[in-house]
Motif scaffolding. Structure first.
Motif, PDB file in Angstrom:
ATOM      1  N   PRO A 298       0.813  -1.193   0.000  1.00 57.84           N
ATOM      2  CA  PRO A 298       0.000   0.000   0.000  1.00 57.84           C
ATOM      3  C   PRO A 298       0.857   1.258   0.000  1.00 57.84           C
ATOM      4  O   PRO A 298       1.923   1.279   0.583  1.00 57.84           O
ATOM      5  CB  PRO A 298      -0.819  -0.094   1.281  1.00 57.84           C
ATOM      6  CG  PRO A 298      -0.532  -1.424   1.885  1.00 57.84           C
ATOM      7  CD  PRO A 298       0.609  -2.025   1.150  1.00 57.84           C
ATOM      8  N   GLY A 299       0.391   2.257  -0.631  1.00 59.62           N
ATOM      9  CA  GLY A 299       1.103   3.522  -0.632  1.00 59.62           C
ATOM     10  C   GLY A 299       0.142   4.664  -0.479  1.00 59.62           C
ATOM     11  O   GLY A 299      -1.031   4.548  -0.783  1.00 59.62           O
ATOM     12  N   GLY A 300       0.637   5.770  -0.014  1.00 59.28           N
ATOM     13  CA  GLY A 300      -0.205   6.941   0.133  1.00 59.28           C
ATOM     14  C   GLY A 300      -1.120   6.843   1.334  1.00 59.28           C
ATOM     15  O   GLY A 300      -0.962   5.998   2.191  1.00 59.28           O
ATOM     16  N   TRP A 301      -2.083   7.740   1.343  1.00 60.28           N
ATOM     17  CA  TRP A 301      -2.994   7.866   2.468  1.00 60.28           C
ATOM     18  C   TRP A 301      -4.423   7.799   1.984  1.00 60.28           C
ATOM     19  O   TRP A 301      -4.739   8.214   0.869  1.00 60.28           O
ATOM     20  CB  TRP A 301      -2.760   9.193   3.178  1.00 60.28           C
ATOM     21  CG  TRP A 301      -1.475   9.202   3.934  1.00 60.28           C
ATOM     22  CD1 TRP A 301      -0.224   9.366   3.404  1.00 60.28           C
ATOM     23  CD2 TRP A 301      -1.306   9.000   5.314  1.00 60.28           C
ATOM     24  NE1 TRP A 301       0.718   9.278   4.390  1.00 60.28           N
ATOM     25  CE2 TRP A 301       0.075   9.061   5.584  1.00 60.28           C
ATOM     26  CE3 TRP A 301      -2.174   8.779   6.364  1.00 60.28           C
ATOM     27  CZ2 TRP A 301       0.601   8.902   6.856  1.00 60.28           C
ATOM     28  CZ3 TRP A 301      -1.657   8.636   7.625  1.00 60.28           C
ATOM     29  CH2 TRP A 301      -0.279   8.696   7.871  1.00 60.28           C
ATOM     30  N   ALA A 302      -5.299   7.316   2.848  1.00 56.67           N
ATOM     31  CA  ALA A 302      -6.732   7.327   2.592  1.00 56.67           C
ATOM     32  C   ALA A 302      -7.375   8.148   3.701  1.00 56.67           C
ATOM     33  O   ALA A 302      -6.934   8.111   4.845  1.00 56.67           O
ATOM     34  CB  ALA A 302      -7.279   5.912   2.594  1.00 56.67           C
ATOM     35  N   THR A 303      -8.419   8.876   3.352  1.00 55.21           N
ATOM     36  CA  THR A 303      -9.104   9.740   4.307  1.00 55.21           C
ATOM     37  C   THR A 303     -10.605   9.543   4.179  1.00 55.21           C
ATOM     38  O   THR A 303     -11.119   9.349   3.079  1.00 55.21           O
ATOM     39  CB  THR A 303      -8.755  11.214   4.038  1.00 55.21           C
ATOM     40  OG1 THR A 303      -7.335  11.367   4.127  1.00 55.21           O
ATOM     41  CG2 THR A 303      -9.419  12.143   5.033  1.00 55.21           C
ATOM     42  N   ALA A 304     -11.294   9.594   5.300  1.00 55.57           N
ATOM     43  CA  ALA A 304     -12.754   9.510   5.306  1.00 55.57           C
ATOM     44  C   ALA A 304     -13.295  10.484   6.341  1.00 55.57           C
ATOM     45  O   ALA A 304     -12.673  10.707   7.382  1.00 55.57           O
ATOM     46  CB  ALA A 304     -13.212   8.087   5.628  1.00 55.57           C
ATOM     47  N   ALA A 305     -14.448  11.042   6.053  1.00 55.36           N
ATOM     48  CA  ALA A 305     -15.134  11.947   6.971  1.00 55.36           C
ATOM     49  C   ALA A 305     -16.433  11.295   7.411  1.00 55.36           C
ATOM     50  O   ALA A 305     -17.143  10.698   6.598  1.00 55.36           O
ATOM     51  CB  ALA A 305     -15.418  13.281   6.294  1.00 55.36           C
ATOM     52  N   PHE A 306     -16.725  11.397   8.703  1.00 56.80           N
ATOM     53  CA  PHE A 306     -17.932  10.816   9.267  1.00 56.80           C
ATOM     54  C   PHE A 306     -18.738  11.910   9.954  1.00 56.80           C
ATOM     55  O   PHE A 306     -18.269  12.511  10.922  1.00 56.80           O
ATOM     56  CB  PHE A 306     -17.578   9.703  10.263  1.00 56.80           C
ATOM     57  CG  PHE A 306     -16.734   8.623   9.646  1.00 56.80           C
ATOM     58  CD1 PHE A 306     -17.296   7.660   8.828  1.00 56.80           C
ATOM     59  CD2 PHE A 306     -15.367   8.596   9.852  1.00 56.80           C
ATOM     60  CE1 PHE A 306     -16.519   6.676   8.243  1.00 56.80           C
ATOM     61  CE2 PHE A 306     -14.575   7.626   9.279  1.00 56.80           C
ATOM     62  CZ  PHE A 306     -15.154   6.658   8.463  1.00 56.80           C
TER      63      PHE A 306
END
Length: 75
Positions: free
Chosen positions: A1-9
């Motif tokens: 895996p590379g980079g970042w993942a983002t989520a808003a709740f």
């Protein structure tokens, strides 16, 4: 895996606490490869954040979660 993942709740009522917790744990597992212990810690932290947002605000709020690997982190 590379980079970042983002989520808003978004949080406007208590029914969204579980959804936020499950989403954050899934993100931590998929994007950063967290094991069960680390994912459990994420679950506790997000649950605390979510309930505090609902308890101490009149309009709710939002939790933003980012997960990924930093340079030098083991795969």
């Amino acid at each position: 895996p590379g980079g970042w993942a983002t989520a808003a709740f978004s949080l406007t009522d208590s029914s969204q606490v579980g959804e936020s917790r499950r989403g954050a744990v899934e993100l931590a597992r998929m994007a950063a490869g967290f094991d069960e212990t680390a994912a459990g810690r994420v679950a506790i932290a997000v649950t605390e954040l979510a309930t505090n947002i609902l308890r101490h605000t009149s309009e709710g709020g939002e939790i933003l979660v980012s997960a990924g690997h930093r340079p030098g982190d083991p795969p």
